[in-house]
Scaffold this motif. Structure first.
Motif, mmCIF file in Angstrom:
data_model
loop_
_atom_site.group_PDB
_atom_site.id
_atom_site.type_symbol
_atom_site.label_atom_id
_atom_site.label_comp_id
_atom_site.label_asym_id
_atom_site.label_seq_id
_atom_site.Cartn_x
_atom_site.Cartn_y
_atom_site.Cartn_z
ATOM 1 N N ILE A 68 0.847 -1.201 0.000
ATOM 2 C CA ILE A 68 0.000 0.000 0.000
ATOM 3 C C ILE A 68 0.882 1.251 0.000
ATOM 4 C CG2 ILE A 68 -1.777 1.276 1.252
ATOM 5 C CD1 ILE A 68 -2.441 -1.451 2.631
ATOM 6 N N LEU A 69 0.541 2.195 -0.853
ATOM 7 C CA LEU A 69 1.214 3.495 -0.877
ATOM 8 C C LEU A 69 0.209 4.571 -0.512
ATOM 9 C CD1 LEU A 69 3.592 5.418 -1.593
ATOM 10 C CD2 LEU A 69 2.738 5.399 -3.959
ATOM 11 N N ASP A 70 0.548 5.398 0.484
ATOM 12 C CA ASP A 70 -0.280 6.544 0.873
ATOM 13 C C ASP A 70 0.458 7.809 0.462
ATOM 14 O OD1 ASP A 70 -1.471 8.713 2.340
ATOM 15 O OD2 ASP A 70 -2.389 7.249 3.678
ATOM 16 N N VAL A 71 -0.052 8.470 -0.589
ATOM 17 C CA VAL A 71 0.602 9.684 -1.076
ATOM 18 C C VAL A 71 0.053 10.887 -0.320
ATOM 19 C CG1 VAL A 71 1.160 8.755 -3.343
ATOM 20 C CG2 VAL A 71 -1.024 9.884 -3.024
ATOM 21 N N GLY A 72 0.960 11.754 0.157
ATOM 22 C CA GLY A 72 0.544 12.870 0.993
ATOM 23 C C GLY A 72 0.096 12.352 2.341
ATOM 24 N N CYS A 73 0.948 11.552 2.988
ATOM 25 C CA CYS A 73 0.540 10.848 4.215
ATOM 26 C C CYS A 73 0.412 11.763 5.421
ATOM 27 C CB CYS A 73 1.527 9.725 4.521
ATOM 28 S SG CYS A 73 3.199 10.279 4.947
ATOM 29 N N GLY A 74 0.911 12.997 5.334
ATOM 30 C CA GLY A 74 0.716 13.960 6.409
ATOM 31 C C GLY A 74 1.277 13.493 7.739
ATOM 32 N N LEU A 75 0.472 13.587 8.776
ATOM 33 C CA LEU A 75 0.914 13.303 10.141
ATOM 34 C C LEU A 75 0.985 11.809 10.441
ATOM 35 C CD1 LEU A 75 -1.173 16.002 12.051
ATOM 36 C CD2 LEU A 75 1.138 16.205 11.133
ATOM 37 N N ASP A 131 8.490 13.252 -3.797
ATOM 38 C CA ASP A 131 7.553 13.989 -4.641
ATOM 39 C C ASP A 131 6.629 13.016 -5.363
ATOM 40 O OD1 ASP A 131 6.244 15.629 -6.421
ATOM 41 O OD2 ASP A 131 8.048 16.515 -7.289
ATOM 42 N N LEU A 132 5.342 13.192 -5.184
ATOM 43 C CA LEU A 132 4.346 12.357 -5.852
ATOM 44 C C LEU A 132 4.521 12.364 -7.362
ATOM 45 C CD1 LEU A 132 1.632 10.911 -6.369
ATOM 46 C CD2 LEU A 132 0.470 13.034 -5.779
ATOM 47 N N LEU A 133 4.984 13.473 -7.927
ATOM 48 C CA LEU A 133 5.092 13.587 -9.383
ATOM 49 C C LEU A 133 6.346 12.929 -9.939
ATOM 50 C CD1 LEU A 133 3.879 17.267 -9.883
ATOM 51 C CD2 LEU A 133 2.541 15.162 -9.828
ATOM 52 N N GLN A 134 7.270 12.534 -9.052
ATOM 53 C CA GLN A 134 8.504 11.859 -9.480
ATOM 54 C C GLN A 134 8.878 10.804 -8.432
ATOM 55 O OE1 GLN A 134 10.977 15.482 -9.904
ATOM 56 N NE2 GLN A 134 11.143 14.979 -12.074
ATOM 57 N N MET A 135 8.090 9.747 -8.364
ATOM 58 C CA MET A 135 8.301 8.733 -7.339
ATOM 59 C C MET A 135 9.399 7.757 -7.751
ATOM 60 S SD MET A 135 4.438 7.993 -5.891
ATOM 61 C CE MET A 135 3.645 7.633 -7.469
ATOM 62 N N GLU A 136 10.173 7.335 -6.782
ATOM 63 C CA GLU A 136 11.302 6.441 -7.051
ATOM 64 C C GLU A 136 10.938 4.979 -6.789
ATOM 65 O OE1 GLU A 136 14.722 7.868 -4.966
ATOM 66 O OE2 GLU A 136 14.692 9.823 -5.983
ATOM 67 N N PHE A 137 9.739 4.593 -7.154
ATOM 68 C CA PHE A 137 9.304 3.215 -7.015
ATOM 69 C C PHE A 137 9.299 2.552 -8.393
ATOM 70 C CE2 PHE A 137 6.724 5.581 -3.753
ATOM 71 C CZ PHE A 137 7.493 5.195 -2.664
ATOM 72 N N HIS A 138 9.487 1.235 -8.403
ATOM 73 C CA HIS A 138 9.433 0.487 -9.655
ATOM 74 C C HIS A 138 8.009 0.463 -10.185
ATOM 75 C CE1 HIS A 138 13.560 -0.733 -9.300
ATOM 76 N NE2 HIS A 138 13.349 -1.374 -8.155
ATOM 77 N N ASP A 139 7.889 0.220 -11.477
ATOM 78 C CA ASP A 139 6.578 0.046 -12.085
ATOM 79 C C ASP A 139 5.866 -1.151 -11.444
ATOM 80 O OD1 ASP A 139 7.568 2.010 -13.706
ATOM 81 O OD2 ASP A 139 7.484 0.854 -15.574
ATOM 82 N N ASP A 140 4.553 -1.082 -11.395
ATOM 83 C CA ASP A 140 3.725 -2.224 -10.966
ATOM 84 C C ASP A 140 4.120 -2.741 -9.582
ATOM 85 O OD1 ASP A 140 2.457 -2.266 -13.584
ATOM 86 O OD2 ASP A 140 4.290 -3.211 -14.319
ATOM 87 N N THR A 141 4.262 -1.821 -8.636
ATOM 88 C CA THR A 141 4.717 -2.190 -7.286
ATOM 89 C C THR A 141 3.571 -2.411 -6.313
ATOM 90 O OG1 THR A 141 6.834 -1.037 -7.512
ATOM 91 C CG2 THR A 141 6.034 -1.388 -5.270
ATOM 92 N N PHE A 142 2.536 -1.566 -6.350
ATOM 93 C CA PHE A 142 1.561 -1.507 -5.261
ATOM 94 C C PHE A 142 0.210 -2.107 -5.639
ATOM 95 C CE2 PHE A 142 4.562 1.963 -4.535
ATOM 96 C CZ PHE A 142 4.958 1.678 -3.234
ATOM 97 N N ASP A 143 -0.403 -2.739 -4.625
ATOM 98 C CA ASP A 143 -1.768 -3.245 -4.786
ATOM 99 C C ASP A 143 -2.785 -2.125 -4.627
ATOM 100 O OD1 ASP A 143 -1.316 -6.265 -4.855
ATOM 101 O OD2 ASP A 143 -0.260 -5.701 -3.024
ATOM 102 N N ILE A 144 -2.473 -1.158 -3.749
ATOM 103 C CA ILE A 144 -3.384 -0.043 -3.471
ATOM 104 C C ILE A 144 -2.568 1.240 -3.356
ATOM 105 C CG2 ILE A 144 -4.999 0.975 -1.801
ATOM 106 C CD1 ILE A 144 -5.765 -1.844 -0.924
ATOM 107 N N VAL A 145 -3.040 2.291 -3.981
ATOM 108 C CA VAL A 145 -2.529 3.648 -3.733
ATOM 109 C C VAL A 145 -3.666 4.454 -3.139
ATOM 110 C CG1 VAL A 145 -1.638 5.780 -4.730
ATOM 111 C CG2 VAL A 145 -0.782 3.580 -5.552
#
Length: 295
Positions: A68-75, A131-145
């Motif tokens: 799972i990736l949470d973008v803008g995870c805040g606190l 940065d959400l617009l330039q993420m350093e994750f591989h393609d096809d990594t997450f089940d949920i964003v």
């Protein structure tokens, strides 16, 4: 002819970036305080819980690690909600929280460290400053964003392309975003100024735009859940401690040339008075959108 100016999405986004929370005058926008006060809204807390349910962990096999990736995870509060749901259902999850603001990342680390005794051995949480617009994750990594009130602050077309890249085929994007909201008051001068300075809402706001944009970038919308919000002036006053947010907006408007200093000060005065006398109401619809990536 004088060019008509408004604030735009980038102006609001920049406030959340590192080292942008202190304005030229020295006024500090306390983003941590702002997010904590935002959660005083029972409606928002309930909406976030419904977002957790939309993740549908029960549909995953118990032997599978859910990424799972949470973008803008805040606190980091929502990361713990995700962990709680996984623990309740006996699921194994690897959660990554991503935020472009290092203060948010540090606050999230503190929260998770303080509550690590709640976590079981099948839960891992990692925090990344990025940065959400330039993420350093591989393609096809997450089940949920997941994206909770985040996409409104970024370049939406670029964000969707990048999110789609890191999602697995049939992986799901779960979004909590607002449609076009509005304010209502008997102070017509204040309302006219407000309408003239905010980004044009004719597109319906982020949640409405997503309904049209997601299919164009190979997402299938699975569900859309609208939730109505209505806030009084008294509640708005409770959300902006010492009126720092509205004063900060005023400084940004003057710096960009959207309003003169005099008009900005008049707008702030009218807005504060309307809130303090409960003569203002905000109305919005927040949407929970579930969309799946397909080839």
């Amino acid at each position: 002819m004088t060019e008509h100016k408004r604030l735009d999405a980038e102006d609001f986004s920049n406030v959340w970036k590192d080292n942008q929370n202190t304005l030229a005058s020295g006024l500090k926008l306390d983003l941590v305080e702002h997010l904590l006060r935002q959660r005083l809204s029972k409606e928002l807390v309930d909406a976030k819980q419904r977002l957790i349910e939309t993740m549908k962990f029960d549909q995953f096999d118990n032997s599978q690690e859910i990424k799972i990736l949470d973008v803008g995870c805040g606190l980091g509060i929502d990361l713990m909600l995700v962990a709680d749901e996984a623990i309740r259902l006996g699921k194994t999850v690897a959660i990554i929280g991503l935020d472009q603001n290092s203060t948010m990342i540090e606050e999230a680390k503190k929260l998770i460290d303080n509550q690590k005794n709640r976590l079981s051995s099948n839960i891992s949480i990692q925090l990344i400053h990025g940065d959400l617009l330039q993420m350093e994750f591989h393609d096809d990594t997450f089940d949920i964003v997941r994206a909770d009130l985040t996409l409104q602050h970024v370049d939406l077309p670029k964000a969707l392309v990048e999110i789609r890249r890191v999602l697995k085929v049939h992986g799901r994007l779960i979004v909590l975003e607002a449609g076009a909201d509005n304010i209502y008051s008997s102070d017509e001068v204040m309302l006219k100024t407000y309408d003239a300075i905010i980004p044009d809402r004719r597109d319906g706001g982020t949640a409405i735009r997503l309904q049209f944009m997601l299919p164009k970038v190979n997402f299938e919308i699975k569900s859309t859940t609208p939730i109505g919000f209505l806030n009084s002036g008294e509640f708005l006053a409770s959300q902006d401690k010492d009126w720092n947010k509205i004063r900060g907006m005023g400084e940004i408007m003057v710096a960009k040339g959207v309003l003169s200093k005099e008009k900005s000060e008049d707008f702030q005065k009218r807005y504060i008075e309307a809130c303090e006398t409960n003569q203002i109401v905000t109305a919005a619809i927040i949407f929970i959108i579930e969309a799946a990536k397909f080839k």
